[in-house]
Design an enzyme around this catalytic site. Structure first.
Site, PDB file in Angstrom:
ATOM      1  N   SER A  20       0.840  -1.204   0.000  1.00 19.66           N
ATOM      2  CA  SER A  20       0.000   0.000   0.000  1.00 19.66           C
ATOM      3  C   SER A  20       0.872   1.250   0.000  1.00 19.66           C
ATOM      4  O   SER A  20       0.406   2.341   0.333  1.00 19.66           O
ATOM      5  CB  SER A  20      -0.937   0.007   1.210  1.00 19.66           C
ATOM      6  OG  SER A  20      -0.199   0.032   2.411  1.00 19.66           O
ATOM      7  N   THR A 153     -40.026  23.976 -11.126  1.00 16.46           N
ATOM      8  CA  THR A 153     -40.219  22.615 -10.614  1.00 16.46           C
ATOM      9  C   THR A 153     -40.474  21.761 -11.853  1.00 16.46           C
ATOM     10  O   THR A 153     -41.092  22.247 -12.817  1.00 16.46           O
ATOM     11  CB  THR A 153     -41.414  22.496  -9.637  1.00 16.46           C
ATOM     12  OG1 THR A 153     -42.612  22.748 -10.370  1.00 16.46           O
ATOM     13  CG2 THR A 153     -41.323  23.483  -8.488  1.00 16.46           C
ATOM     14  N   HIS A 154     -39.981  20.553 -11.866  1.00 14.84           N
ATOM     15  CA  HIS A 154     -40.019  19.701 -13.068  1.00 14.84           C
ATOM     16  C   HIS A 154     -39.360  20.402 -14.249  1.00 14.84           C
ATOM     17  O   HIS A 154     -39.696  20.127 -15.402  1.00 14.84           O
ATOM     18  CB  HIS A 154     -41.453  19.317 -13.469  1.00 14.84           C
ATOM     19  CG  HIS A 154     -42.277  18.792 -12.334  1.00 14.84           C
ATOM     20  ND1 HIS A 154     -42.402  17.457 -12.054  1.00 14.84           N
ATOM     21  CD2 HIS A 154     -42.998  19.449 -11.390  1.00 14.84           C
ATOM     22  CE1 HIS A 154     -43.181  17.305 -10.995  1.00 14.84           C
ATOM     23  NE2 HIS A 154     -43.546  18.497 -10.568  1.00 14.84           N
ATOM     24  N   SER A 275     -13.938  24.211 -27.799  1.00 14.30           N
ATOM     25  CA  SER A 275     -14.016  22.978 -28.578  1.00 14.30           C
ATOM     26  C   SER A 275     -12.833  22.955 -29.539  1.00 14.30           C
ATOM     27  O   SER A 275     -12.438  23.996 -30.072  1.00 14.30           O
ATOM     28  CB  SER A 275     -15.326  22.963 -29.365  1.00 14.30           C
ATOM     29  OG  SER A 275     -15.184  22.143 -30.500  1.00 14.30           O
ATOM     30  N   ASN A 283     -17.817  26.016 -23.441  1.00 17.37           N
ATOM     31  CA  ASN A 283     -18.468  24.899 -22.744  1.00 17.37           C
ATOM     32  C   ASN A 283     -18.267  24.956 -21.228  1.00 17.37           C
ATOM     33  O   ASN A 283     -17.204  25.358 -20.757  1.00 17.37           O
ATOM     34  CB  ASN A 283     -17.907  23.567 -23.261  1.00 17.37           C
ATOM     35  CG  ASN A 283     -18.309  23.293 -24.691  1.00 17.37           C
ATOM     36  OD1 ASN A 283     -19.386  23.724 -25.120  1.00 17.37           O
ATOM     37  ND2 ASN A 283     -17.463  22.618 -25.425  1.00 17.37           N
ATOM     38  N   GLU A 288     -19.560  20.403 -15.550  1.00 17.14           N
ATOM     39  CA  GLU A 288     -19.854  19.016 -15.933  1.00 17.14           C
ATOM     40  C   GLU A 288     -18.979  18.047 -15.140  1.00 17.14           C
ATOM     41  O   GLU A 288     -19.422  16.958 -14.757  1.00 17.14           O
ATOM     42  CB  GLU A 288     -19.629  18.827 -17.438  1.00 17.14           C
ATOM     43  CG  GLU A 288     -20.671  19.579 -18.247  1.00 17.14           C
ATOM     44  CD  GLU A 288     -20.352  19.608 -19.744  1.00 17.14           C
ATOM     45  OE1 GLU A 288     -21.286  19.813 -20.527  1.00 17.14           O
ATOM     46  OE2 GLU A 288     -19.185  19.441 -20.118  1.00 17.14           O
ATOM     47  N   TYR A 315      -9.008  -6.493  12.541  1.00 19.04           N
ATOM     48  CA  TYR A 315      -8.404  -6.012  11.289  1.00 19.04           C
ATOM     49  C   TYR A 315      -8.360  -7.106  10.229  1.00 19.04           C
ATOM     50  O   TYR A 315      -8.015  -8.251  10.520  1.00 19.04           O
ATOM     51  CB  TYR A 315      -6.977  -5.499  11.545  1.00 19.04           C
ATOM     52  CG  TYR A 315      -6.337  -5.002  10.265  1.00 19.04           C
ATOM     53  CD1 TYR A 315      -6.564  -3.711   9.800  1.00 19.04           C
ATOM     54  CD2 TYR A 315      -5.564  -5.855   9.481  1.00 19.04           C
ATOM     55  CE1 TYR A 315      -6.021  -3.274   8.598  1.00 19.04           C
ATOM     56  CE2 TYR A 315      -5.012  -5.428   8.284  1.00 19.04           C
ATOM     57  CZ  TYR A 315      -5.250  -4.132   7.848  1.00 19.04           C
ATOM     58  OH  TYR A 315      -4.724  -3.701   6.660  1.00 19.04           O
ATOM     59  N   GLN A 320      -7.410  -2.111   3.757  1.00 19.91           N
ATOM     60  CA  GLN A 320      -6.413  -1.309   3.040  1.00 19.91           C
ATOM     61  C   GLN A 320      -6.999  -0.705   1.760  1.00 19.91           C
ATOM     62  O   GLN A 320      -6.608   0.379   1.348  1.00 19.91           O
ATOM     63  CB  GLN A 320      -5.226  -2.207   2.709  1.00 19.91           C
ATOM     64  CG  GLN A 320      -4.112  -1.551   1.935  1.00 19.91           C
ATOM     65  CD  GLN A 320      -2.889  -2.460   1.858  1.00 19.91           C
ATOM     66  OE1 GLN A 320      -2.280  -2.763   2.867  1.00 19.91           O
ATOM     67  NE2 GLN A 320      -2.548  -2.891   0.665  1.00 19.91           N
ATOM     68  N   LYS A 323      -8.427   3.030   1.672  1.00 19.05           N
ATOM     69  CA  LYS A 323      -7.662   4.285   1.736  1.00 19.05           C
ATOM     70  C   LYS A 323      -7.667   5.097   0.431  1.00 19.05           C
ATOM     71  O   LYS A 323      -8.021   6.286   0.475  1.00 19.05           O
ATOM     72  CB  LYS A 323      -6.224   3.996   2.202  1.00 19.05           C
ATOM     73  CG  LYS A 323      -6.158   3.684   3.695  1.00 19.05           C
ATOM     74  CD  LYS A 323      -4.732   3.504   4.187  1.00 19.05           C
ATOM     75  CE  LYS A 323      -4.126   2.275   3.571  1.00 19.05           C
ATOM     76  NZ  LYS A 323      -2.764   1.989   4.098  1.00 19.05           N
TER      77      LYS A 323
HETATM   78  N1  ARG Z   1      -1.109  -1.533   5.066  1.00 18.24           N
HETATM   79  C1  ARG Z   1      -2.120  -1.903   5.996  1.00 18.24           C
HETATM   80  C2  ARG Z   1      -3.371  -1.082   5.723  1.00 18.24           C
HETATM   81  O1  ARG Z   1      -3.292  -0.145   5.047  1.00 18.24           O
HETATM   82  C3  ARG Z   1      -1.639  -1.637   7.380  1.00 18.24           C
HETATM   83  C4  ARG Z   1      -2.106  -2.594   8.403  1.00 18.24           C
HETATM   84  C5  ARG Z   1      -1.607  -3.932   8.159  1.00 18.24           C
HETATM   85  N2  ARG Z   1      -1.904  -4.784   9.263  1.00 18.24           N
HETATM   86  C6  ARG Z   1      -1.760  -6.104   9.171  1.00 18.24           C
HETATM   87  N3  ARG Z   1      -2.012  -6.788  10.245  1.00 18.24           N
HETATM   88  N4  ARG Z   1      -1.466  -6.697   8.047  1.00 18.24           N
HETATM   89  O2  ARG Z   1      -4.424  -1.367   6.172  1.00 18.24           O
END
Ligand code: ARG
Length: 502
Positions: A20, A153-154, A275, A283, A288, A315, A320, A323
């Site tokens: 990650s 409205t509408h 354009s 535009n 948009e 956990y 992960q 994120k």
């Molecule tokens: N990279 C993991 C995450 O973003 C961190 C936590 C990892 N924990 C584990 N027990 N593997 O969630």
């Protein structure tokens, strides 16, 4: 990468699949702050010696001032930022020292600590942006208290209003979003650290102390809850979506109103695209994109809750995946609010076009129907029928405005429904039609929150006061965070200075 049971290194493909590191770059800073507080707490709890603490703090300092240090020292087998930082510090300070940093901590409480710290900063910046946008809507509204326009409205003309009324409606709704974020802040601003992997620690650590060093108002009490729960970020994503939905609706309105057919508004050239083929084009691409990005924000929320839906307590690595979605939601919201603020403050408003649409509109029909009730004592239903019949007659004449109908037009129209009444005559109706100029239509509507001038002024004053109160709350939150950060920095400096002198 700290593989005490599995033998050998992780397969390279597995490592890159698990990693990650990319999305963790946003957590690097927070990971270091969290480690500073954790290490100081370990020292104050007599788990680390002063020398060890100082060595680690100096290493963290070096990472903070020069992020290249991380790549220089970190182990290439690190799966995420937590392992990268720890491995770098071990290399910088030796295993005997740096290897103690992860005492009474797990990546499970660490990652959610970092997320909470990033999210509260994002939330505070977004809140400030929201107030800026509300202020720009307010400023535009003040310019357009008398700018009469049809309300829809509408997407059909409904009643007459003023442009300020429209703009102020979004001040209210964005203020509610501000409040939602503030309300959720107290559920974000609590520290999970010390929950460890899931079940706490036998080491004599002080969870409350770390929490307060990092500016948290409290801890997430239960260690299972602290490491498993992500409700706070679902709430954030949902508040973000609600806010994007506001921006999306404004965008849709401005897109329609900026067509040649409407011509009510036009975007400033600096916020319009061209354009590559058609030279005449101007535009509304930024609008948009706000609309498109609202869809992505919605998708992120669904993806996040879908990930959570499949999980047991404690956990799991699936977490992960949340994120990058969360970061995207947060940065999209922040930049979309900024974009909308610029668009609102620079938009050109064609008051004449708006007035022309109003003066030729049947959107005064409800006003006339209400006055018929007051003047003639008939039921609303009957009045609705009478005025509806007259509007139908005018529209069949070729969409002529009500004001150009003659007395005999009205008499003919009323014959269609056999309407006769001793007080309500064709003359009276014609009179009411003449009276209901666009200006009067607005003036006559006195209800709280309606478009008349006094109500516009009252709403502006009300919003101005709300903005001041919101800003106070926000400053209060920011002050608390700055205070905690200053104290932490002072503590670190003092420890490092003392380390140099011994
Ligand atoms: N990279 C993991 C995450 O973003 C961190 C936590 C990892 N924990 C584990 N027990 N593997 O969630």
């Amino acid at each position: 990468m700290y593989r005490s049971r599995p033998s050998g290194n992780l397969d390279n493909r597995a490592l890159s699949y698990l990693s990650s590191i990319t999305e963790d770059s946003d957590l690097f800073y927070y990971d270091l702050l969290g480690s500073q507080a954790h290490v100081i707490m370990l020292y104050e709890s007599n788990i680390l010696s002063k020398k060890e603490t100082v060595e680690i703090l100096k290493g963290i300092d070096q990472l903070l001032t020069n992020s290249n240090t991380l790549n220089e020292y970190a182990d290439t087998y690190a799966e995420d930022i937590h392992e990268m930082v720890e491995s770098a510090l071990i290399k910088m300070t030796t295993m005997d020292i740096g290897g103690k940093m992860h005492t009474a901590r797990s990546r499970n409480d660490q990652v959610v600590l970092d997320i909470r710290m990033k999210l509260r900063d994002d939330l505070n910046r977004i809140s400030l942006n929201l107030l800026d946008l509300i202020n720009s809507l307010l400023a535009k509204a003040e310019e357009h208290i008398d700018t009469i326009m049809p309300l829809y409205t509408h997407l059909q003309q409904a009643q007459l209003g003023v442009f300020s009324h429209y703009l102020l409606s979004y001040c209210f709704s964005l203020l509610r979003n501000f409040e939602r974020f503030s309300e959720s802040y107290k559920r974000i601003n609590i520290s999970p650290l010390g929950a460890c992997a899931i079940g706490g620690s036998s080491m004599n650590i002080d969870r409350d102390k770390v929490a307060s060093m990092l500016g948290f108002s409290d801890i997430v009490y239960n260690s299972v809850d602290a490491t498993s729960s992500r409700d706070f970020l679902v709430e954030f994503s949902s508040n973000a979506l609600n806010t994007m939905l506001d921006l999306c609706r404004i965008s849709e309105d401005f897109i329609i109103w900026s067509t040649s057919e409407f011509g009510f508004v036009s975007l400033d050239d600096h916020f319009s695209s061209s354009s590559s083929a058609m030279p005449q084009k101007k535009n509304p691409d930024p609008l948009e994109l706000i609309r498109g990005k609202t869809a992505s924000t919605e998708g992120n929320l669904i993806a996040i809750t879908s990930i959570l839906k499949g999980l047991p307590s404690g956990y799991s690595r699936d977490l992960q995946e949340i994120k990058p979605l969360l970061w995207k939601t947060s940065s999209t919201l922040e930049t979309s609010i900024e974009m909308m603020k610029e668009i609102v403050s620079t938009i050109h408003v064609d008051q004449n076009k708006m007035y022309l649409a109003s003066v030729n509109s049947y959107a005064v029909a409800l006003d006339i129907a209400e006055q018929l009730i007051k003047n003639g004592g008939i039921s609303f239903r009957l009045s609705h029928k009478v005025i509806g019949t007259i509007v139908d007659y005018a529209s069949r004449l070729g969409n002529v405005p009500l004001s150009s109908l003659t007395l005999s037009d009205i008499t003919v129209a009323l014959k269609k429904i056999d309407f006769s009444h001793e007080v309500i005559t064709s003359e009276m109706i014609l009179n009411l039609i003449k009276q209901n100029t666009p200006e009067n239509s607005i003036r006559f509507r006195k209800t709280k929150g309606s478009p008349n001038k006094n109500e516009q002024k009252a709403m502006i004053a009300h919003i101005e006061k709300m903005v001041i109160d919101c800003k106070k709350d926000l400053d209060n939150r920011l002050n608390k965070l700055h205070l905690a950060k200053d104290l932490l920095d002072k503590k670190i400096k003092q420890l490092i200075d003392e380390g140099h002198n011994t």
